[in-house]
Design an enzyme around this catalytic site. Structure first.
Site, mmCIF file in Angstrom:
data_model
loop_
_atom_site.group_PDB
_atom_site.id
_atom_site.type_symbol
_atom_site.label_atom_id
_atom_site.label_comp_id
_atom_site.label_asym_id
_atom_site.label_seq_id
_atom_site.Cartn_x
_atom_site.Cartn_y
_atom_site.Cartn_z
ATOM 1 N N CYS A 1 -3.806 10.542 -3.038
ATOM 2 C CA CYS A 1 -4.341 9.449 -3.844
ATOM 3 C C CYS A 1 -5.776 9.273 -3.384
ATOM 4 O O CYS A 1 -6.025 8.670 -2.347
ATOM 5 C CB CYS A 1 -3.524 8.162 -3.651
ATOM 6 S SG CYS A 1 -4.205 6.790 -4.607
ATOM 7 N N CYS B 1 -6.874 5.366 -3.441
ATOM 8 C CA CYS B 1 -6.293 4.357 -2.542
ATOM 9 C C CYS B 1 -5.141 4.992 -1.767
ATOM 10 O O CYS B 1 -5.376 5.871 -0.941
ATOM 11 C CB CYS B 1 -5.881 3.100 -3.306
ATOM 12 S SG CYS B 1 -5.021 3.419 -4.873
ATOM 13 N N SER B 2 -3.902 4.580 -2.039
ATOM 14 C CA SER B 2 -2.785 5.109 -1.252
ATOM 15 C C SER B 2 -1.480 5.037 -2.044
ATOM 16 O O SER B 2 -0.428 4.754 -1.470
ATOM 17 C CB SER B 2 -2.641 4.335 0.053
ATOM 18 O OG SER B 2 -2.520 2.954 -0.245
ATOM 19 N N CYS B 3 -1.535 5.306 -3.341
ATOM 20 C CA CYS B 3 -0.334 5.248 -4.194
ATOM 21 C C CYS B 3 0.747 6.173 -3.642
ATOM 22 O O CYS B 3 0.463 7.310 -3.267
ATOM 23 C CB CYS B 3 -0.702 5.662 -5.622
ATOM 24 S SG CYS B 3 -1.821 4.497 -6.423
#
Lengths: 240, 206, 240, 206
Positions: B109, B112-114
């Site tokens: 991702c 971000c940090s999906c």
């Protein structure tokens, strides 16, 4: 340009961290839990009301807006959950739930002679949080218009001006890709991103990119890059 | 690598600030004194990589299930008896990328940090670190080699960037030496890293 | 993407420093002087030979290559001349003039009981340095072919892959501008930048940009942006 | 703003490292024990903003010279009796941007710190700082206001990014209250910041 939108492909970085723990300090799970509770209690969700005093909207988009507006160097300096701690604390102060003075004083208490944690609260609050986690917040909606693109179409990723939040990865802006697949139905986004273009339900595509077109002469072989992209961010291919 | 100097009491200060915030939120009636612990308990027992491992093991023993997982991931997930009934927060729409002898998949991702919570739980630190997010997009082979995973130069790498509402996970290849293993035995071999594409599932220890 | 090429327009930064001194620490003028002497003594210049043992090429391009390859966060963490101190020290070690051990040991000496500075050296060295400063290193050459563009032409800034050094500001890549003026003759660059495209003598243009086209909805009014751009970085305008 | 924490002996260590390097280079015959001091002396007396101030003062009293400075900057500079004969390192090709009641000019270098040494000497710290280089490109009015200079909204700002081999400087407007001043008196009013476009030349103190 916001550096945080352009991480993909950035050069000169460090070796990869091999830290496999989720929380590298014990306190990190507390702020993760607070964030998750805020998402679950956020009033726009179609879940049973609770006695919680939380009455303002909080989604991933709000968390990310904070991270995207940070000084880029703070963004890199602070560890993942440190940024959450800063952003979430500021939100509770800005929205009047607590004051900065209260938070500073209480922090000092915990640094000197830690007080006992308060006890209590209504079980309905925790029940709603559990329901949110197990049910989620489905963004899928019926599709009202047919998708603009078909599998195999060559598309160009738009370069909308991002105000405070976007879902266009910087390294794909202005680049051509091919529609690899179309997701069923349509998807809302967590908030309206204004001139950036998402919010209302719209088709989402999985788009295939040749890394050589993204980073000419500066990537690897036998490698294909895919990204899921909202329709508002795609345009028909242009000659280039 | 120590790139920045930090105050020596950095973590002490962070910990005190986090506890102060939580205690104030309990007092003000925003959350209860149990909220955070209950959330952590859900991730420890109900939404975690143990679910993903069961999906992978089922795919290894059941070719029809594997095909369904590839073509209609949510329909396959619904067949499992997960508490989340196949959905859950950050997993309302998931897709499985199936490793084969010709293709190795990697999830990232860049924005971000999906991450697919219902089947993988919460992401490890490295996945959230900017160096991984930036570098895996452009030089996945080099990144994987830092994880100790050297991908054959003739094998295609597919990288999946979670930039919309779909959450990806990888179905790794079944390791040798597991003939006759039960789904439960197979699931025990599957690591979160293998379902993210940065490691292979190792054959069982003899 | 190298962050250092994309500073123009980057968001989320700090207030402007109002520090008007050139050197904010006394040691900074020493490293500035060393760098300037290296440029003056670099063997590709058409200046009288001296007894200096400096025999390898050093130009601004070499200094900048070091800065452009830094971890972006070190780039921002270290003050301007701190980056020079690191880059120049590393160059002298890498090129065998000194060893890292010598430098570390001598540094330790200066930290504990500072030795006297050595005395001496050939006056011809300092004479060449003075000549370099007063005469410079003229990059202008006769123009062998006519310039490709004329004043008023709409051009598009190319987006060449930069290997380790470029003179294309990131915020202008892929953007359209108008040729404002053409500089007389042609200009070499300090080194050949390979696939990036400069080195040999070529025309240079002053190109005018509308900031609204560079940063739509995110810039100021009554403002025009100009940049001097080598011809290799310009292409005829394309529809967009 | 203290954004990063640094080791407390940071400057001591830097100073020792710089001195160690210089002393080794003298010993190895790369430079002499006088080289750095002589360079600093040239910038103190022969290549510096005192030259730029003379150019500006001349332009203020001589309209033909001002026109030449705008149209053929190097030809105008050659008319001055600078030791560099109008050129010199980092000033082989310079251009003057002339402020008027309608136009305010600002020089920047977004890629590094290009600066016209023969006429302005060495750049102040702020010009080399990434915040200035990044922000002046997109929001010059806001940046100038942080310098205490509020530009009329109706006045055009022209920003000149030194991205090739040409070095820019600004000719500020002549302040009021200087009728009958000699070139020398006028030059004494001109600051480096005014020749970079971040301040106006102030009228003389009464």
């Amino acid at each position: 340009m916001k550096l945080q939108h352009y991480l993909g492909g950035l050069e000169g970085l460090d070796p990869i961290s091999l830290e496999t723990r989720v929380f590298v300090e014990a306190w990190e799970e507390r702020i993760f839990g607070i964030h998750t509770a805020m998402m679950a209690l956020s009033p726009q969700l179609n879940l049973a009301a609770t006695p919680s005093t939380f009455g303002t909207v909080w989604t991933w988009a709000d968390l990310r807006k904070g991270a995207e507006s940070m000084n880029p160097f703070d963004y890199f300096k602070f560890r993942y959950y440190e940024k959450w701690l800063g952003g979430i604390s500021a939100y509770f102060v800005a929205n009047g739930y607590i004051t900065q003075e209260e938070l500073d004083a209480r922090t000092k208490d915990f640094l000197t002679s830690p007080p006992a944690m308060p006890k209590g609260g209504d079980a309905a609050v925790d029940a709603r949080v559990r329901t949110y986690l197990l049910v989620g917040d489905d963004p899928k909606r019926d599709r009202s218009t047919p998708p603009r693109f078909a599998s195999g179409d060559v598309v160009r990723v738009a370069n909308p001006n991002s105000v405070d939040h976007t879902r266009v990865p910087g390294h794909l802006r202005n680049k051509h890709g091919v529609i690899d697949s179309i997701y069923p139905d349509a998807y809302t986004y967590l908030c309206d991103t204004g001139p950036d273009g998402i919010g209302e339900a719209m088709p989402v595509y999985c788009v295939r990119f040749d890394p050589e077109a993204l980073w000419p002469g500066n990537t690897e072989k036998h490698f294909t890059f895919y990204a899921d992209i909202f329709e508002a961010y795609l345009e028909p291919a242009t000659a280039s | 690598m120590q790139r920045f100097e930090y105050p020596t009491d950095r973590e002490t200060a962070n910990a005190a600030r986090a506890r102060a915030l939580e205690s104030l939120l309990i007092e003000k009636g925003v959350i209860t004194s149990e909220t955070v612990d209950k959330i952590m308990s859900i991730f420890a027992t109900e939404m975690g990589p143990f679910n993903g491992a069961k999906l992978v093991a089922r795919a290894w023993v059941d070719p029809a299930f594997k095909m369904l997982l590839a073509e209609n991931t949510m329909a396959a997930v619904e067949k499992m008896n997960f508490v989340t009934k196949g959905a859950g927060a950050e997993g309302e729409h998931m897709r499985a990328a199936i490793n084969t002898p010709e293709v190795h998949n990697l999830i990232i991702c860049t924005l971000c940090s999906c991450y697919p919570w219902p089947v993988l739980g919460l992401p490890p630190y490295w996945y959230k670190d900017p160096s991984f997010r930036a570098r895996a997009a452009r030089e996945p082979r080099k990144v994987l080699s830092e994880f100790g995973l050297d991908i054959d130069p003739g094998k295609e790498i597919k990288t999946w960037d979670s930039s919309a509402q779909i959450r990806w996970f990888v179905v790794p290849e079944r390791p040798a030496g597991t003939d006759g293993f039960t789904e439960e035995q197979l699931a025990a071999l599957v690591t979160p890293e293998s379902m993210m594409g940065v490691s292979m599932v190792k054959p069982p220890a003899r």
